[in-house]
Design a protein around this motif. Structure first.
Motif, mmCIF file in Angstrom:
data_model
loop_
_atom_site.group_PDB
_atom_site.id
_atom_site.type_symbol
_atom_site.label_atom_id
_atom_site.label_comp_id
_atom_site.label_asym_id
_atom_site.label_seq_id
_atom_site.Cartn_x
_atom_site.Cartn_y
_atom_site.Cartn_z
ATOM 1 N N VAL A 135 41.445 -3.686 -46.549
ATOM 2 C CA VAL A 135 41.201 -2.957 -45.432
ATOM 3 C C VAL A 135 42.088 -3.431 -44.334
ATOM 4 O O VAL A 135 42.797 -2.493 -43.661
ATOM 5 N N LEU A 136 42.506 -4.628 -44.151
ATOM 6 C CA LEU A 136 43.448 -4.857 -43.180
ATOM 7 C C LEU A 136 45.062 -4.314 -43.475
ATOM 8 O O LEU A 136 45.624 -3.799 -42.776
ATOM 9 N N THR A 137 45.245 -4.449 -44.777
ATOM 10 C CA THR A 137 46.389 -3.883 -45.305
ATOM 11 C C THR A 137 46.564 -2.429 -45.115
ATOM 12 O O THR A 137 47.407 -1.760 -44.487
ATOM 13 N N GLN A 138 45.561 -1.665 -45.120
ATOM 14 C CA GLN A 138 45.569 -0.029 -45.485
ATOM 15 C C GLN A 138 45.550 0.083 -43.776
ATOM 16 O O GLN A 138 46.173 1.245 -43.303
ATOM 17 N N ASN A 139 45.015 -0.776 -42.966
ATOM 18 C CA ASN A 139 45.198 -0.316 -41.362
ATOM 19 C C ASN A 139 46.465 -0.524 -40.720
ATOM 20 O O ASN A 139 46.665 -0.101 -39.743
ATOM 21 N N THR A 140 47.305 -1.030 -41.520
ATOM 22 C CA THR A 140 48.798 -1.384 -41.061
ATOM 23 C C THR A 140 49.423 -0.052 -41.018
ATOM 24 O O THR A 140 50.524 0.120 -40.409
ATOM 25 N N GLU A 141 48.941 1.193 -41.700
ATOM 26 C CA GLU A 141 49.590 2.233 -41.719
ATOM 27 C C GLU A 141 48.615 3.543 -41.345
ATOM 28 O O GLU A 141 47.516 3.428 -41.864
ATOM 29 N N ARG A 142 48.961 4.481 -40.667
ATOM 30 C CA ARG A 142 48.387 5.466 -40.322
ATOM 31 C C ARG A 142 47.903 6.434 -41.602
ATOM 32 O O ARG A 142 48.725 6.454 -42.649
ATOM 33 N N ARG A 143 46.763 6.887 -41.782
ATOM 34 C CA ARG A 143 46.094 7.339 -42.841
ATOM 35 C C ARG A 143 47.070 8.696 -43.528
ATOM 36 O O ARG A 143 47.293 8.808 -44.530
ATOM 37 N N GLY A 144 47.450 9.449 -42.642
ATOM 38 C CA GLY A 144 48.303 10.643 -43.076
ATOM 39 C C GLY A 144 49.616 10.104 -43.817
ATOM 40 O O GLY A 144 50.015 10.823 -44.670
ATOM 41 N N SER A 145 50.258 9.126 -43.263
ATOM 42 C CA SER A 145 51.519 8.784 -43.713
ATOM 43 C C SER A 145 51.063 8.216 -45.021
ATOM 44 O O SER A 145 52.041 8.150 -46.020
ATOM 45 N N LEU A 146 50.038 7.320 -45.040
ATOM 46 C CA LEU A 146 49.555 6.763 -46.383
ATOM 47 C C LEU A 146 49.366 7.985 -47.479
ATOM 48 O O LEU A 146 49.893 7.670 -48.545
ATOM 49 N N ILE A 147 48.529 9.077 -47.169
ATOM 50 C CA ILE A 147 48.607 10.095 -48.045
ATOM 51 C C ILE A 147 50.032 10.582 -48.456
ATOM 52 O O ILE A 147 50.291 11.116 -49.540
ATOM 53 N N VAL A 218 64.451 10.835 -43.218
ATOM 54 C CA VAL A 218 63.777 12.151 -43.421
ATOM 55 C C VAL A 218 62.457 11.830 -44.010
ATOM 56 O O VAL A 218 61.396 12.193 -43.704
ATOM 57 N N ARG A 219 62.124 11.071 -45.248
ATOM 58 C CA ARG A 219 60.984 10.667 -45.660
ATOM 59 C C ARG A 219 60.081 9.776 -44.707
ATOM 60 O O ARG A 219 58.854 10.084 -44.691
ATOM 61 N N LEU A 220 60.668 9.033 -43.988
ATOM 62 C CA LEU A 220 59.799 8.370 -42.759
ATOM 63 C C LEU A 220 59.247 9.147 -42.017
ATOM 64 O O LEU A 220 58.152 9.188 -41.408
ATOM 65 N N ARG A 221 60.205 10.258 -41.466
ATOM 66 C CA ARG A 221 59.664 11.253 -40.304
ATOM 67 C C ARG A 221 58.557 12.089 -40.829
ATOM 68 O O ARG A 221 57.664 12.540 -40.411
ATOM 69 N N ALA A 222 59.001 12.420 -42.250
ATOM 70 C CA ALA A 222 57.659 13.532 -42.721
ATOM 71 C C ALA A 222 56.625 12.807 -42.832
ATOM 72 O O ALA A 222 55.541 13.501 -42.613
ATOM 73 N N GLY A 223 56.477 11.361 -43.096
ATOM 74 C CA GLY A 223 55.206 10.790 -43.270
ATOM 75 C C GLY A 223 54.569 10.767 -41.883
ATOM 76 O O GLY A 223 53.198 10.792 -41.619
ATOM 77 N N ALA A 224 55.412 10.377 -40.794
ATOM 78 C CA ALA A 224 54.836 10.415 -39.705
ATOM 79 C C ALA A 224 54.281 11.625 -38.957
ATOM 80 O O ALA A 224 53.197 11.744 -38.101
ATOM 81 N N MET A 225 54.708 12.543 -39.378
ATOM 82 C CA MET A 225 54.674 14.094 -38.936
ATOM 83 C C MET A 225 53.344 14.565 -39.546
ATOM 84 O O MET A 225 52.346 14.881 -39.049
ATOM 85 N N LEU A 226 53.067 14.087 -40.946
ATOM 86 C CA LEU A 226 51.797 14.191 -41.653
ATOM 87 C C LEU A 226 50.642 13.516 -41.108
ATOM 88 O O LEU A 226 49.443 14.175 -40.669
ATOM 89 N N ALA A 227 50.970 12.172 -40.472
ATOM 90 C CA ALA A 227 49.853 11.366 -40.193
ATOM 91 C C ALA A 227 49.576 12.044 -38.527
ATOM 92 O O ALA A 227 48.314 11.925 -38.350
ATOM 93 N N LEU A 252 52.324 16.531 -31.326
ATOM 94 C CA LEU A 252 52.646 17.033 -32.697
ATOM 95 C C LEU A 252 54.179 17.525 -32.669
ATOM 96 O O LEU A 252 54.896 17.313 -33.492
ATOM 97 N N ASP A 253 54.583 18.117 -31.356
ATOM 98 C CA ASP A 253 55.861 18.850 -31.329
ATOM 99 C C ASP A 253 56.928 17.638 -31.538
ATOM 100 O O ASP A 253 57.876 17.879 -32.132
ATOM 101 N N ARG A 254 56.722 16.642 -31.021
ATOM 102 C CA ARG A 254 57.700 15.387 -31.079
ATOM 103 C C ARG A 254 58.039 15.043 -32.310
ATOM 104 O O ARG A 254 58.795 14.854 -32.810
ATOM 105 N N ALA A 255 56.499 14.875 -33.364
ATOM 106 C CA ALA A 255 56.780 14.513 -34.602
ATOM 107 C C ALA A 255 57.543 15.639 -35.460
ATOM 108 O O ALA A 255 58.259 15.260 -36.630
ATOM 109 N N VAL A 256 56.911 16.884 -35.278
ATOM 110 C CA VAL A 256 57.881 17.873 -35.759
ATOM 111 C C VAL A 256 59.247 17.837 -35.567
ATOM 112 O O VAL A 256 60.150 18.161 -36.582
ATOM 113 N N ARG A 257 59.469 17.731 -34.289
ATOM 114 C CA ARG A 257 60.959 17.939 -33.742
ATOM 115 C C ARG A 257 61.915 16.681 -34.558
ATOM 116 O O ARG A 257 62.918 16.783 -35.005
#
Length: 606
Positions: A135-147, A218-227, A252-257
């Motif tokens: 659970v500690l490892t899972q909590n190091t990343e936001r759920r949306g980015s993990l998905i 790009v992939r990092l930012r896409a994960g952050a946007m989904l999160a 949200l606008d900042r993540a999308v941008r």
């Protein structure tokens, strides 16, 4: 109590890799090799698929050769135009072109099928690994980015492997075949074409490195946007309740941008490289026309030969023009692959034992043997906890907020392992118990009481495969909840909604308690399962809880001290240390920390 026995265990705190890295640091080819190794179905029938694709690619030489033969032996025949030669050549070319197209279609369909099977393996492996992570490892990343790693990142790999990967292989083959055919007609023109396209070939590695960095971003930012999107959807009610829609919109606008800007920068570089490829390809074609005409005037090249070379030049430059787009897909896929692989490379802090020891049958005692624990990058939160709980004991753990109660509950259910000491259940070290065995015999009921978007009955039977409505109803009757069931609109078929939001907080807890009862565990760890219960449901819940813990060893992490009054044993945790042990009357009489907490609780509730 026994003497301290130092037993250091593997914990997230002692493992520097407990965090999920943004991406794997493997190189390009190492990433591809490792990615394919994690998806072995991709290789299924690969060589036959490649042979079919080679046949389809070789078929593209039919048209240039047919044009040359029809021109020199038909249109410019010594005795005049030979229509028969032209017709026969054209018909044969059509047949061969159709065969080549069929081979290409068959190769593509086989590759798509193998790829989907392989990437399904990758998705399953990534999904299973997420659940194995602590659970500690899972909590190091936001759920949306993990998905995003299991969905969007795998999709980029699918796009490349199904189209770009085969295209890259066949483009190289097409380049070789076209070079051989052009050299057959004129080695001079072959050298000229290579000279025109050599600058792009030499610059390709540098472009690959730049695009690799850009697409990783790009992939990092896409994960952050989904999160960010996932978080705002899940928290929509809270956002509206506090009137922070504008702040959420800006986030949200900042993540999308940021995702858009990263994608635009990567695509701009790719477009620039593509434009250079088109320019050099056009230059090569123009050079062939001029040089070929001069060679023809000199009698070293026939008209048919020149036409064939022009067609072959198109086959030669086409892979070069497509290289940029393929490189574009390759870098996006490798960036996605690296994110998925970094997830799979993340060590499991709570590992399965190599030689599991089964828990003994019957009631289980619990022993916490000189256990200490420190969260990663933090100080110790539990210090030398040492206690033995006989089987069937009803235990309540109390203490101020942040004292370490919940951490102790996590240790008892092996969501984390102790930094020092041993937790034993039924005399067996939890680190030696298979996870499946542990989850059947030890069940945790948390404050959240998470429910799935299904019916009440399906949520109750969720943890017991094969259980049906009869078992769910029987459990509710045993817990004294038959009247509550009768009051539900559709009985067991009543939908609970997402995260159980169609039910009240108290009703969600009732379903969670029924689910735990149906599992039939011998040890229950309750993280104040009644804390979210409304007053109208508290009596019903208390009755259900009393029946649930009957005959079982139960450890309740209590925030309401009313729970402690009916316990066999109360453990008092203060600043991570076990400071008092006894029954409710004994601890009140001792007038220590428990008595102080109890008086404060009475004052707050009166």
């Amino acid at each position: 109590m026994s003497e301290p026995v130092p037993q250091p265990g593997p914990t997230a705190a002692s493992q520097p890799g407990y965090r999920i890295a943004p991406a794997s640091d493997l190189g390009l080819f190492a990433t591809i090799r490792r990615g394919i190794a994690t998806s072995p179905a991709i290789r299924s029938g690969f060589w036959l698929t490649l042979l079919l694709a080679i046949g389809g690619t070789a078929g593209q030489l039919v048209v240039p050769v047919a044009v040359q033969h029809a021109t020199d032996a038909g249109l410019l025949a010594p005795g005049g135009v030979d229509v028969g030669v032209v017709v026969r050549t054209a018909l044969l070319a059509c047949v061969l072109a159709l065969v080549a197209a069929g081979l290409t279609i068959l190769a593509r369909s086989r590759l798509v099928a193998a790829t989907e099977r392989g990437l399904a393996q990758l998705r399953v492996a990534a999904f299973e690994h997420v659940h194995r992570l602590g659970v500690l490892t899972q909590n190091t990343e936001r759920r949306g980015s993990l998905i995003s790693r299991v969905t969007a990142d795998v999709d980029t790999v699918a796009l490349f492997v199904q189209w770009g990967g085969l295209t890259l292989i066949l483009s190289l083959l097409q380049l070789v075949l076209a070079s051989v055919a052009i050299g057959f007609y004129s080695w001079q023109l072959l050298l000229l074409i290579w000279a025109c396209l050599l600058p792009m070939i030499l610059l390709a590695p540098a472009a690959q490195r730049v695009l690799s960095r850009r697409y990783a971003l790009v992939r990092l930012r896409a994960g952050a946007m989904l999160a960010a999107v996932s978080e705002s959807v899940v928290g929509a009610r809270t956002i509206k309740a506090y009137g922070v829609q504008e702040r959420t919109r800006r986030t949200l606008d900042r993540a999308v941008r940021e995702q858009r800007d990263a994608a635009v920068r990567a695509q701009t570089i790719a477009a620039g490289a593509f434009s250079v490829g088109v320019l050099l390809s056009g230059l090569a074609l123009a050079a062939v026309v001029v040089a070929g005409t001069l060679l023809g005037i000199g009698g070293r090249l026939s008209v048919g030969d020149l036409l064939a070379v022009l067609f072959l030049t198109q086959l030669f430059v086409q892979p070069v023009q497509m290289a940029t787009e393929t490189l574009n897909q390759l870098q996006d896929a490798v960036a996605g692959w690296r994110r998925v692989l970094s997830l799979l490379e993340t060590p499991v802090s709570v590992a399965e034992p190599a030689r599991p020891v089964p828990l003994p049958p019957g009631p289980l005692a619990v022993q916490v043997d000189h256990v200490s624990y420190a969260y990663p990058d933090g100080p110790r939160v539990l210090h030398d906890i040492d206690i033995e709980l006989p089987a069937g004991t009803r235990v309540v753990v109390v203490g101020a907020t942040g004292s370490g109660k919940t951490t102790l509950g996590r240790l008892l259910t092996r969501l984390i392992d102790p930094s020092e000491g041993v937790v034993r259940i039924g005399g067996v070290d939890l680190r030696d118990v298979a996870d499946a065995d542990l989850r059947r015999r030890v069940v945790a009921v948390t404050q959240e009481g998470h429910l799935f978007d299904r019916s009440v009955g399906e949520n109750i039977t969720y943890a017991v495969p094969g259980a049906g409505p009869e078992q769910a109803e029987q459990v509710l009757v045993e817990l004294g909840l038959a009247d509550w069931l009768a009051g539900l609109p559709l009985g067991l078929d009543t939908p609970v909604g997402q995260r159980g939001e169609s039910l009240s907080a108290g009703e969600r807890q009732l379903v969670a308690l029924a689910r735990a009862h149906l599992v039939g565990a011998d040890v229950l760890v309750l993280d104040e399962a009644t804390s979210a219960v409304d007053p109208a449901t508290e009596l019903r819940t208390s009755r259900a809880l009393a029946r649930l813990v009957e005959g079982r060893t139960s450890i309740t992490v209590a925030h309401r001290l009313s729970t402690a009054q009916s316990a066999d044993l109360v453990l008092v945790i203060d600043a991570g240390r076990l400071v008092e042990v006894g029954s409710h009357p004994e601890l009140l009489a001792a007038d220590g920390e428990y008595a102080r907490l109890f008086r404060a609780w009475l004052a707050a509730t009166s």
